[in-house]
Design a protein around this motif. Sequence first.
Motif, short mmCIF file in Angstrom:
data_model
loop_
_atom_site.label_atom_id
_atom_site.label_comp_id
_atom_site.label_asym_id
_atom_site.label_seq_id
_atom_site.Cartn_x
_atom_site.Cartn_y
_atom_site.Cartn_z
N LEU A 188 0.82 -1.25 0.07
CA LEU A 188 -0.13 0.10 0.22
C LEU A 188 0.68 1.11 -0.13
O LEU A 188 0.68 1.98 -0.80
N ALA A 189 2.04 1.55 0.88
CA ALA A 189 2.76 2.35 0.81
C ALA A 189 3.55 2.70 -0.44
O ALA A 189 3.45 3.73 -1.11
N HIS A 190 3.96 1.56 -1.41
CA HIS A 190 4.21 1.87 -2.54
C HIS A 190 3.25 2.29 -3.67
O HIS A 190 3.65 3.31 -4.58
N ARG A 191 1.95 1.76 -3.56
CA ARG A 191 0.83 2.52 -4.29
C ARG A 191 0.79 3.91 -4.07
O ARG A 191 0.47 4.71 -5.00
N LEU A 192 0.60 4.19 -2.80
CA LEU A 192 0.25 5.56 -2.64
C LEU A 192 1.54 6.62 -2.84
O LEU A 192 1.05 7.61 -3.46
N ALA A 193 2.78 6.23 -2.73
CA ALA A 193 3.91 7.01 -3.09
C ALA A 193 4.09 7.22 -4.53
O ALA A 193 4.18 8.33 -4.95
N GLU A 194 3.69 6.16 -5.38
CA GLU A 194 3.82 6.15 -6.77
C GLU A 194 2.61 6.94 -7.24
O GLU A 194 2.81 7.80 -8.19
N GLY A 195 1.45 7.00 -6.90
CA GLY A 195 0.50 7.59 -7.35
C GLY A 195 0.62 9.22 -7.08
O GLY A 195 0.38 9.87 -7.81
N LEU A 196 1.23 9.41 -5.86
CA LEU A 196 1.52 10.69 -5.51
C LEU A 196 2.55 11.51 -6.38
O LEU A 196 2.33 12.35 -6.71
N LEU A 197 3.53 10.67 -6.74
CA LEU A 197 4.69 11.16 -7.60
C LEU A 197 4.01 11.21 -9.20
O LEU A 197 4.36 12.32 -9.84
N ASP A 198 3.21 10.55 -9.44
CA ASP A 198 2.43 10.64 -10.74
C ASP A 198 1.65 11.84 -10.68
O ASP A 198 1.49 12.57 -11.72
N ALA A 199 1.14 12.16 -9.62
CA ALA A 199 0.42 13.44 -9.68
C ALA A 199 1.29 14.83 -9.58
O ALA A 199 0.91 15.70 -10.18
N ALA A 200 2.48 14.63 -8.93
CA ALA A 200 3.17 15.72 -8.75
C ALA A 200 3.78 15.95 -10.40
O ALA A 200 4.07 17.09 -10.74
N ALA A 201 4.09 14.81 -11.23
CA ALA A 201 4.46 15.17 -12.59
C ALA A 201 3.41 15.65 -13.25
O ALA A 201 3.57 16.67 -14.00
N ALA A 202 2.10 15.62 -12.96
CA ALA A 202 0.99 16.18 -13.55
C ALA A 202 0.87 17.74 -13.30
O ALA A 202 0.35 18.36 -14.25
N PHE A 203 1.23 18.08 -12.10
CA PHE A 203 1.51 19.23 -11.74
C PHE A 203 2.67 19.84 -12.02
O PHE A 203 3.14 21.00 -11.22
N GLY A 204 3.55 19.55 -13.03
CA GLY A 204 4.62 20.19 -13.39
C GLY A 204 5.91 19.98 -12.39
O GLY A 204 6.89 20.72 -12.39
N GLY A 205 5.66 19.02 -11.83
CA GLY A 205 6.88 18.70 -10.78
C GLY A 205 6.74 19.20 -9.28
O GLY A 205 7.51 19.11 -8.48
N ARG A 206 5.62 20.18 -9.34
CA ARG A 206 5.50 20.68 -7.76
C ARG A 206 4.12 20.18 -7.29
O ARG A 206 3.00 20.43 -7.71
N LEU A 207 3.98 19.41 -6.03
CA LEU A 207 2.82 18.98 -5.42
C LEU A 207 2.31 20.15 -4.78
O LEU A 207 2.89 20.93 -4.03
N PRO A 208 0.91 20.53 -5.14
CA PRO A 208 0.09 21.48 -4.53
C PRO A 208 -0.47 21.16 -3.19
O PRO A 208 -0.41 19.87 -2.61
N GLU A 209 -0.83 22.22 -2.46
CA GLU A 209 -1.27 21.90 -1.05
C GLU A 209 -2.38 20.46 -0.79
O GLU A 209 -2.29 19.82 -0.19
N LEU A 210 -2.99 20.62 -1.81
CA LEU A 210 -4.24 19.60 -2.13
C LEU A 210 -4.70 19.65 -3.39
O LEU A 210 -4.59 20.52 -4.41
#
Length: 704
Positions: free
Chosen positions: A589-611
Amino acid sequence: MTGAPEPFNAGEPALTGASGGTTTLVEGSTFCLSDGTGDIEPGTAHGLFFRDARVLSRWQLRLDGRAPHPLSVAHPEAFAARFVLRRPPGAGQADSTLLLVRERLVGDGMREVVTVENLGREATAVRLDLHVDADFADLFAVKEGRAVPGGADVTAAGRELLLRDRGDGARGLSVSATGDVTAVPGALSWQVVVPAGKRWSTEVAVQPTLAGRPVEPRFHRGERMEHTEPARKIMAWRAASTAVTATDPVLTAVLRRTESDLGALQIHDPTRGGRPFVAAGAPWFMTLFGRDSLLTAWMALPLDVGLALGTLQTLAETQGTRTDPLTEEEPGRVLHELRLGPDSTAVLGGNHYFGTADATPLFVMLLAECWRWGADPEVVRALLPAADAALTWVQRYGDRDGDGFVEYRRATDRGLANQGWKDSFDGVNDASGRLAVPPIALCEVQAYAYGALLARAELAEGFDDPAGAARLRARADELRRRFAEAFWLPDRGWYAVALDGRKQPVDALTSNSAHCLWTGIATDEHAGALIRRLADADMETGYGLRTLAASMGAYNPMSYHNGSVWPHDTAIAVAGLLRYAHLPGAVDLAHRLAEGLLDAAAAFGGRLPELFCGFSRDDFSPPVPYPTSCSPQAWASAAPLLLVRAFLGLDPHVPRRRLAVSPHLPGRWGEVSLTDLRLGEAVVRVRASGERAEVEGLPDGWTT
């Protein structure tokens, strides 16, 4: 982030413009919001903000009376941007031969270099007009849409505009430019002829004044961007920080952005010896926040221990010493937020507001963690009285009814109704969607209190107080036992998000439960059941963990706290899961959550937003932005560092000369390297992939 105190709404960020596309620049306590052309549009939440007041409310550049066409925006650093535009094509023409570039940086003021380049074959005449105004409105007033236009007296003096706050005259602004400029109240103008193939430029400087005295900007006229003080600060931060890289290019790019943003969000307060602390985030939280600053500093420990120490020292100096219902100050309580704007007293009851239940135990947790990571023992020793005052607050003021749990209830109708990290007015509700009735005891706050007791026990042991350590551990054990009895919902398989004013469980399934894994208050039996529930599709979106399960009554994937995904929250969940890596399903589960979060970061131009919105990845990919999310935001920026640390199993203990590394890295990350990791006097390198790790440079006598 601050939630929604009543009658004011100082919580969720305001919409920054009708059409979106807002560009945010930030450096310390200065930030600028503009549209994609570089304009600050009047009547919006755009502006140049300095020390919690808007010092520019209009900044519009017109080319021959028309708005230029935007081509691109580049961000070489968090404090700088380059806006590339063109003159609108003439009637019946598709192309333009006049290029306009605006190069902007902020830092205790603003500098903008405007360059016009003629790409045509004949000279062209150009008129430029820069329309300028200020309202000196408080940040809260802007954020809530209460700002009233026309708050400045504007005069022209030679080639300079002078703006003064009409309200009290304490704040002001000067705007000056190079070149043959004409200044009239409200505008600077240039009439130029640009030869074919040539360029023309002007430099415009914005300098705030406080109490009639000019503020020294962090740049000089004609100075190259890389030589300015903000650039030197970033370079010094990078030079002193651990270099974290990975084979995975996405992770490496995200970590590079993390380093840059955390450097830009740092504030070095000259009134407190220049010690650094990290502001919570742009645009609305460029100030010290207890909870946000502490958690960000915790996450950033692999980069720099000094940031955490500066945060602790600053919060210790502002720690509560008396009882004041207006600001919710109580002896030993750690600050929620520090504000310097003209309306701070009206909104918060004062410049210092203390309405938070979790910052105080988090302070103690971070102090012990700094000690483990190699902070100067004498600096840590000097902060022990503040830690003891914090634990006294937890026991005497935080535990309002003597039941052993920390509860909150605001002291007046001005304060925050909810005082945990989900501090919007509707952030705590039960499975049916009903709001919890205060006093409220949040599950994660009890987890932090447990972590604080163990942290202070370890410090007591390290500073020759074994009897004190034993007493603190006994208190922690009792809290863990009582927490399991009161908060665990055996028929549901998760922890109640809270106990309400009647001591009844508030039974919603939330991400708050995962914080109980992070501090270790959860038993293995409860953790195993909780892991299975967190892995359900109603919690896991494919891009991170929802704040509230989709099966709950108040669920809304477009809400601030009731179904959205917060990167820092998911990162804490990952760290908690890896604490229980021996349990089935935790690492997967930790792997899935982390990889999903990094995919989200890539979609936001490399910067994770507040939410971002909590829709399922199967329904919406890429993730849907939350319209008023802060970016850059400190604990979102730092979240990738917590992911790296957690997957490395990186656990230093400098006083005991020990460095534990037990990696469970996702396969796609490849090799992860930490170079020049400073652990007290030791400087080491850690390399890991999969479940293997190598450590180089440990001094003699250390163990791994």
